[in-house]
Design an enzyme around this catalytic site. Structure first.
Site, PDB file in Angstrom:
ATOM      1  N   SER A  91       0.736  -1.142  -0.216  1.00  8.93           N
ATOM      2  CA  SER A  91      -0.178   0.225   0.143  1.00  8.93           C
ATOM      3  C   SER A  91       1.043   1.353   0.297  1.00  8.93           C
ATOM      4  CB  SER A  91      -0.450  -0.028   1.603  1.00  8.93           C
ATOM      5  OG  SER A  91      -0.079   0.235   2.446  1.00  8.93           O
ATOM      6  N   LYS A  92       0.072   2.426  -0.357  1.00 12.78           N
ATOM      7  CA  LYS A  92       0.736   3.667   0.222  1.00 12.78           C
ATOM      8  C   LYS A  92       2.054   3.707   1.273  1.00 12.78           C
ATOM      9  CE  LYS A  92      -2.467   6.378  -2.435  1.00 12.78           C
ATOM     10  NZ  LYS A  92      -3.570   7.035  -1.982  1.00 12.78           N
ATOM     11  N   ARG A  93       1.632   3.574   2.767  1.00 11.16           N
ATOM     12  CA  ARG A  93       2.710   2.904   2.976  1.00 11.16           C
ATOM     13  C   ARG A  93       4.151   2.933   2.890  1.00 11.16           C
ATOM     14  NH1 ARG A  93       2.430  -0.809   6.750  1.00 11.16           N
ATOM     15  NH2 ARG A  93       0.486  -1.570   5.639  1.00 11.16           N
ATOM     16  N   HIS A  94       4.084   1.314   1.725  1.00  8.47           N
ATOM     17  CA  HIS A  94       5.492   1.264   1.691  1.00  8.47           C
ATOM     18  C   HIS A  94       6.436   2.315   0.337  1.00  8.47           C
ATOM     19  CE1 HIS A  94       2.762  -2.343   2.751  1.00  8.47           C
ATOM     20  NE2 HIS A  94       4.051  -2.466   3.458  1.00  8.47           N
TER      21      HIS A  94
END
Ligand code: GLU
Length: 501
Positions: free
Chosen positions: A275-278
């Site tokens: 996800s964007k967190r990565h």
């Protein structure tokens, strides 16, 4: 004749997962000389945007994945990726499309979906559902509380004609639900996962037509894949659970279903779903960060697929030639930014000089390095290009040729401020002033001769020279750098550095 499709919902950017799905559909179509279709699934009117259509199409084009049918513009051709033009931003011709099975925007196909809902109604396979959103929410909550599957309980299936008439009279507009079989199993023969069976009791009576008249994803997808003669549906594994319901719709409509291949999930390095967190989320962010389309294709190609010999690097058309669904794996793939970056470096080194310059240009421009410059960018990028892993690294590696020298701490304290350096710099400045020809080889001979004459180790001379000329302790080959800087700048920089010592 193989026909594949990528069917994005334009509610955001093209992410890594979507890009991989696009790539695999494209590779499979190209490998088998089939047709790759792009279809815009814009039925979610609240969330679909034109900006998203543009961003998704631009991303696919940047990746070099040309489509044969679908929204304009298209780059036609089989086998070879379209020219990769970083920074090219010709706008997509929104809403227009081309191909024998269009339109390729679902919102333009509403009548077709409604026609097939009527077909199902005639066969008694759909029923009107008058449940309001609040009722459905309450139903879901109750199911969750009782630990039952949160699926529609089928209450409108049993409405009498009178009840229906009452609902109509009260002004309620029905959605239409498909009567799923409630017994037995539905088997999905997946090309990657093998046979996966689903208990029909868990398939809900899905809405095929919303109260406002538009279709739902599951229904529009089936109608379109059928009418667009799609032979292979290759998509992310999050859609595997939709497939039994879709198969039931194919059967009810009397259509043969396409073959399905559900790609493995993509995980981030921490093991959770990517996800964007990565990190960078959209494909266009990778473009901006200086990745090459060819490297992205190579990397995404291996994100869930491999050859029997685990080959890592694919250039030109090699991926198209090697790709097959048999090599797709069920197990999740882990997204590894470091590997992608390494791979990008490998692809950068494969580029011819002109291609490298073409790709580097937008990055150089953004850093204010716009030609004609002295020394020519052509020359300095050629000296440094080899060492870069990202296009975005290039400006920072060549900018010292063009701006006043700024000394790093390491260059000044660690290299230049040493006994004898000042005199040496002035000596070499004198040598360079007279050197003929002012060319790499001849300069090297001259400076090596100087080292010998003074009984100095080459490192005692070369390191300070580099530091004085560039302000840095690393960079291009020393003599290539001196040649590129030219006599005037080289002599000037050596004297300026000596003056600081
Ligand atoms: N519009 C769907 C999505 O973006 C497509 C799913 C499919 O390929 O069937 O997830």
């Amino acid at each position: 004749m193989i026909r594949t499709r990528f069917a994005p919902s334009p509610t955001g950017f093209l992410h890594i997962g979507g890009a991989r799905t696009t790539l695999y559909n494209w590779l499979f179509a190209r490998r088998h000389r089939g047709t790759f279709v792009l279809r815009v699934e814009d039925t979610d009117e609240a969330r679909s945007t034109e900006d998203s259509v543009t961003a998704i199409l631009d991303s696919i084009r940047w990746l070099g994945l040309d489509w044969d049918e679908g929204p304009l513009p298209m780059v036609s051709g089989g086998g070879t990726p379209s020219p990769e033009t970083p920074g090219s931003g010709s706008p997509v011709d929104l809403g227009r499309d081309r191909g024998p099975y269009g339109p390729y925007y679902q919102m333009k196909r509403i009548e077709l979906y409604q026609k097939h809902v009527r077909q199902l109604a005639l066969a008694g396979l759909v029923y009107p559902c008058y449940c309001a959103k609040e009722e459905l929410d309450a139903m879901r909550k109750a199911a969750v509380a009782q630990k039952r599957p949160a699926i529609y309980d089928g209450r409108c299936r049993k409405l009498t004609d009178r009840q229906k008439a009452e609902h109509e009279a009260s002004g309620r507009k029905p959605s239409w639900r498909f009567s799923m079989p409630k017994e037995g199993e539905t088997a999905v023969d997946d090309l990657i996962r093998g046979r996966v069976s689903f208990d029909n009791r868990l398939l809900q009576d899905l809405v095929v037509q919303k109260a406002a008249g538009g279709p739902t994803y599951n229904f529009a997808c089936v109608v379109d894949d059928h009418h667009m003669a799609i032979t292979h549906v290759i998509r992310g594994d999050e859609h595997l659970s939709n497939t039994p319901s879709q198969l039931q719709l194919y059967a009810a409509l009397g259509w043969e279903a396409p073959k399905f291949a559900h790609l493995s999930m993509i995980l981030g390095p921490d093991g959770s779903k990517l996800s964007k967190r990565h990190g960078a989320a959209s494909v266009l962010e990778y473009k901006a960060a200086g990745f090459l389309p060819a490297a992205m294709r190579n990397y995404l190609g291996l994100l869930g697929w491999s050859t029997t010999d685990s080959r890592q690097l694919f250039f030109g058309d090699e991926l198209v030639e090697a790709f097959d669904l048999a090599g797709c794996q069920k197990n999740p793939a882990v997204f590894d930014q470091a590997k992608l970056t390494w791979m990008n470096g490998e692809h950068l080194r494969k580029l011819g000089h002109d291609e490298l310059m073409r790709h580097a240009e937008p990055f150089l421009e953004a850093a204010g390095l716009v030609g004609p410059l002295d020394p020519p960018l052509d020359k300095t990028v050629a000296l440094e290009g080899e060492k870069c892993r990202l296009l975005a690294d290039i400006p920072g590696r060549v900018d010292f040729f063009y701006k006043d020298v700024e000394f790093t701490e390491k260059a000044m304290a660690g290299v230049l401020k040493r006994p004898g350096v000042k005199e040496m710099l002035l000596d070499v400045a004198g040598l360079l002033e007279a050197a003929q020809p002012f060319a790499e080889k001849a300069l090297e001979e001259k400076i090596r001769g100087y080292c010998e004459a003074r009984a100095l180790k080459t490192s005692q001379v070369f390191h300070p020279l580099r530091a004085a000329l560039s302000g840095r302790t690393e960079g291009p080959t020393l003599f290539g750098m001196i040649e590129a800087l030219g006599r005037g700048k080289s002599v000037g920089r050596l004297r300026a550095a000596a003056a600081l010592l």
